[in-house]
Motif scaffolding. Structure first.
Motif, PDB file in Angstrom:
ATOM      1  N   ILE A 207     -10.947 -26.943   6.885  1.00 48.88           N
ATOM      2  CA  ILE A 207     -10.251 -26.970   6.053  1.00 48.88           C
ATOM      3  C   ILE A 207      -9.874 -25.713   5.317  1.00 48.88           C
ATOM      4  CG2 ILE A 207     -10.944 -29.245   5.207  1.00 48.88           C
ATOM      5  CD1 ILE A 207     -12.591 -26.173   3.560  1.00 48.88           C
ATOM      6  N   LYS A 208      -8.364 -25.827   4.936  1.00 46.90           N
ATOM      7  CA  LYS A 208      -7.931 -24.315   4.618  1.00 46.90           C
ATOM      8  C   LYS A 208      -7.086 -24.560   3.278  1.00 46.90           C
ATOM      9  CE  LYS A 208      -5.022 -20.367   6.049  1.00 46.90           C
ATOM     10  NZ  LYS A 208      -6.072 -19.509   5.667  1.00 46.90           N
ATOM     11  N   ALA A 209      -7.357 -23.803   2.201  1.00 47.71           N
ATOM     12  CA  ALA A 209      -6.787 -23.935   1.156  1.00 47.71           C
ATOM     13  C   ALA A 209      -5.329 -23.527   0.793  1.00 47.71           C
ATOM     14  CB  ALA A 209      -7.482 -23.340  -0.291  1.00 47.71           C
ATOM     15  N   PHE A 210      -4.506 -24.412   0.026  1.00 41.08           N
ATOM     16  CA  PHE A 210      -2.944 -24.242  -0.140  1.00 41.08           C
ATOM     17  C   PHE A 210      -2.772 -24.042  -1.692  1.00 41.08           C
ATOM     18  CE2 PHE A 210       1.600 -24.679   0.049  1.00 41.08           C
ATOM     19  CZ  PHE A 210       1.894 -24.008   1.342  1.00 41.08           C
ATOM     20  N   PRO A 211      -3.156 -23.035  -2.000  1.00 40.58           N
ATOM     21  CA  PRO A 211      -3.179 -22.766  -3.639  1.00 40.58           C
ATOM     22  C   PRO A 211      -1.728 -23.048  -4.207  1.00 40.58           C
ATOM     23  CG  PRO A 211      -3.798 -20.657  -2.405  1.00 40.58           C
ATOM     24  CD  PRO A 211      -3.637 -21.594  -1.391  1.00 40.58           C
ATOM     25  N   GLN A 212      -0.964 -22.743  -3.376  1.00 44.41           N
ATOM     26  CA  GLN A 212       0.584 -22.903  -4.070  1.00 44.41           C
ATOM     27  C   GLN A 212       1.047 -24.315  -4.690  1.00 44.41           C
ATOM     28  OE1 GLN A 212      -0.277 -21.776  -1.033  1.00 44.41           O
ATOM     29  NE2 GLN A 212       1.046 -20.046  -0.341  1.00 44.41           N
ATOM     30  N   LEU A 213       0.031 -25.201  -3.955  1.00 47.01           N
ATOM     31  CA  LEU A 213       0.358 -26.517  -4.363  1.00 47.01           C
ATOM     32  C   LEU A 213      -1.238 -27.126  -4.865  1.00 47.01           C
ATOM     33  CD1 LEU A 213       2.686 -27.966  -1.640  1.00 47.01           C
ATOM     34  CD2 LEU A 213       3.457 -27.219  -3.998  1.00 47.01           C
TER      35      LEU A 213
END
Length: 517
Positions: A207-213
C-alpha cells in the motif's frame, strides 16, 4: 672290462630315465602351477568383481543422490524466490497505479473536487488485472471506507475498519496504520481470491498513501500463484534435463499424483511392481524421512521395461513433492560384465601365452633330450669300441670326440689305465725276453753237459777191452742220448706247462730200440 661297459650302459639308461622323468615332472609342475594361477586369477577376479560392483553401486548411489539433491537445491532456490518475486511484483504494480493516480490528479485537480477525482482514479484502476488475472487494485480512505474493491465491488462505500481475516487480524486498520505512519509498505494477511470461495488464501499487499485525496492505493498478490508459476517453470525445466542416456527426473505429490516424468498428472499411489511392492508409497515414505534409496522393479507403463531399478528421492516439503532419479541395475551388471569380459580376454591371452611357452619348452626339452641322448649314445659307442679292443690293443680314447664331461673324465682315467698297461706289458715283454735267453743258455749248457758226459764215457770205453764194460758204456751213452733228445723235444715246445706225451714216448721207445740193436 665288460663290467665297466655295463656300468656305463647303465649310466646311459639311467640318464635317459632321469631326463624323461625330469621332463615329465617339469611339465606336470608347470601345468599344476598354471592351473593354480588361473584358479587364483578367477578367484581374484570374482573378489575384484564383487568389490567393483559394490564400489560401482556405491559411486552410482552417490552420483544419483548428488543429482537429485542438485535438482532439489534448484527447486528450493526457485521457491525461496517466490516471496521476493511476489513482493517485487506487487510493489511495482502499486507504483504503476500511484503514477496513474498522480497523472490524473495533476490533470484534473483544478476542475474536479475530491470525490470526483477519487471516482476518476477508481474507474481508471478498476479493470486492471495482473498475475494471470488474480491480481487487482484496491483503495480506501484513511477512515476505513472502501473506495475501490475490484474483486468485491458491492463492498465499495462501506466501512471495513472492523473487517478481520481468517486469522483475526484487522486488515484495514493495519493497512491504514502503515499508510499513515510510513506512507507505504508491505502487509501479509489472508484474504479471498477470485474464483475461490475460500477466504484464507495467503496474500501479500503493498500500500502507498495518496495524501492529496486522503486515500491509499494498494494491490495484493497471492504467493501461491507465484509458486504455481514457479512450479510450472520447474516442471518445464526438469522435463528437459537428461542426466544420462534415457535418464530423467521424476516426481509426484505426497498424494501420489505425478508432477514430473512419464506419469505426470496421473495418480500412481497404488501402483505395484512385479513383486507386489507399492513403489510410489515407498518413494513417498523415503522422501518424508528426509530422502533415501528405494529399489524396485520398474512397472510396465509408458515405455519402461520391467527391470530392476535403484532410485533416490528427496522431499520438497513446501510443495509436498518428492523428486527422484534412478538407474537400472542391469547397467551396473553390464559394466561389470564388460570388465569381466576384458579380464577374461586377458586371462585367455595369458593362458595362450602359458600354453605357447609350455609347448615351446617341451619342444626345446625334447630337442635337448634328443641331442643329449645322441651325444650320450655316441659317447657310449666310443667306450664300447674302446673296451671291445682294449684287451688286444693299446689304443687310447680321443677326448675331443666326447661330449659329456663325466665321460671325458672316465676316458681320461681309461687312457691312464692304457698307459699303465703299456708300461706293464713292456716290462713283461722285457722279462720274457730275458727268460727266453736264460732258458736258451740253460739248454745249451745242459746239451753241452750231455755231450761232455757222452764224450767222457766214450774216452773211458777206449781205455779197456772188456766187453761187459764196453756194453755198459754203450748203454749209458744211449741213455744220455735219449735224455738229450727228450730235452731237445721239451725245449722246442713253447708251452712248458703241457707236453705231448705221445711224442716223448715214441722218441724214448725209438732211442731204446736203437740202443739195443
Amino acid at each position: 672290462m665288460d663290467s665297466l661297459f655295463n656300468i656305463i650302459n647303465t649310466m646311459y639308461r639311467l640318464s635317459k630315465f632321469f631326463l624323461m622323468n625330469t621332463l615329465i615332472v617339469s611339465f606336470a609342475a608347470t601345468v599344476i602351477v598354471s592351473v593354480l594361477w588361473i584358479t587364483n586369477e578367477i578367484s581374484r577376479f570374482n573378489r575384484e568383481a564383487a568389490a567393483q560392483k559394490e564400489e560401482y553401486i556405491s559411486s552410482r548411489k552417490e552420483y544419483i543422490q548428488n543429482e537429485v539433491l542438485r535438482v532439489v537445491d534448484y527447486v528450493q532456490n526457485m521457491n525461496s524466490e517466490a516471496s521476493t518475486i511476489a513482493r517485487n511484483t506487487v510493489r511495482s504494480r502499486v507504483y504503476e497505479a500511484y503514477e496513474t493516480a498522480t497523472n490524473l490528479y495533476t490533470k484534473y485537480n483544478s476542475t474536479m473536487n475530491t470525490e470526483e477525482l477519487q471516482g476518476l482514479i477508481k474507474e481508471a484502476l478498476r479493470n486492471i488485472r495482473f498475475n494471470n488475472g488474480d491480481g487487482y487494485f484496491f483503495a480506501n480512505d484513511f477512515n476505513g471506507k472502501v473506495i475501490l474493491f475490484s474483486d468485491r465491488p458491492e463492498l465499495e462505500g462501506t466501512d471495513m475498519l472492523n473487517l478481520q481475516d481468517s486469522d483475526g487480524h484487522y486488515v484495514v486498520r493495519d493497512i491504514i496504520e502503515i499508510a499513515k505512519n510510513s506512507g507505504e509498505g508491505f502487509y501479509n494477511y489472508k484474504w479471498t481470491k477470485p474464483g475461490s470461495e475460500r477466504n484464507d488464501h495467503p496474500k501479500i499487499a503493498y500500500i502507498k498513501a495518496f495524501p492529496q485525496l486522503n486515500i491509499f492505493i494498494g494491490a495484493g498478490i497471492y504467493p501461491e500463484d507465484i509458486e504455481s508459476n514457479i512450479q510450472s517453470e520447474v516442471k518445464k525445466y526438469l522435463g528437459t534435463i537428461k542426466i544420462e542416456e534415457a535418464g530423467y527426473i521424476f516426481g509426484a505429490t505426497y498424494d501420489g499424483v505425478g508432477v514430473i516424468g512419464p506419469q505426470s498428472g496421473i495418480n500412481v499411489y497404488d501402483i505395484q511392481d512385479t513383486n507386489g511392492k507399492y513403489l510410489v508409497r515407498e518413494l513417498i515414505a523415503a522422501a518424508k524421512r528426509g530422502g533415501g534409496f528405494v529399489e524396485y522393479v520398474m512397472p510396465e507403463f509408458a515405455d519402461a521395461e520391467p527391470v530392476l531399478k535403484l532410485s533416490y528421492v528427496a522431499p520438497i516439503p513446501e510443495w509436498e513433492w518428492y523428486l527422484g532419479f534412478g538407474i537400472y541395475v542391469y547397467q551396473i551388471d553390464d559394466v561389470i560384465a564388460e570388465k569381466k569380459s576384458v579380464l577374461t580376454h586377458q586371462i585367455l591371452l595369458k593362458i595362450a601365452a602359458i600354453i605357447t611357452v609350455l609347448l615351446a619348452a617341451f619342444a626345446v626339452s625334447i630337442l635337448l633330450s634328443r641331442i643329449f641322448s645322441s651325444r650320450l649314445q655316441k659317447d657310449n659307442n666310443v667306450f664300447y669300441e674302446f673296451y671291445k679292443h682294449s684287451v688286444f690293443e693299446d689304443e687310447k680314447i680321443d677326448l675331443n670326440t666326447l661330449y659329456i664331461e663325466d665321460f671325458v673324465e672316465i676316458a681320461r682315467l681309461s687312457n691312464e689305465m692304457v698307459e699303465k698297461k703299456q708300461v706293464v706289458d713292456d716290462a713283461l715283454k722285457e722279462r720274457l725276453e730275458e727268460r727266453s735267453i736264460l732258458i736258451q743258455e740253460i739248454h745249451h749248457r745242459v746239451k753241452n753237459n750231455f755231450q761232455a758226459i757222452a764224450s767222457l764215457f766214450n774216452l773211458q770205453a777206449m781205455e779197456t777191452d772188456d766187453p761187459k764194460f764196453q756194453d755198459f758204456i754203450t748203454d749209458a751213452v744211449n741213455r744220455l742220448h735219449s735224455m738229450s733228445a727228450v730235452h731237445d723235444l721239451l725245449y722246442q715246445n713253447n708251452n712248458f706247462s703241457r707236453i705231448n706225451f705221445k711224442e716223448y714216448l715214441e722218441l724214448i721207445i725209438s732211442n731204446v730200440f736203437n740202443s739195443t740193436r
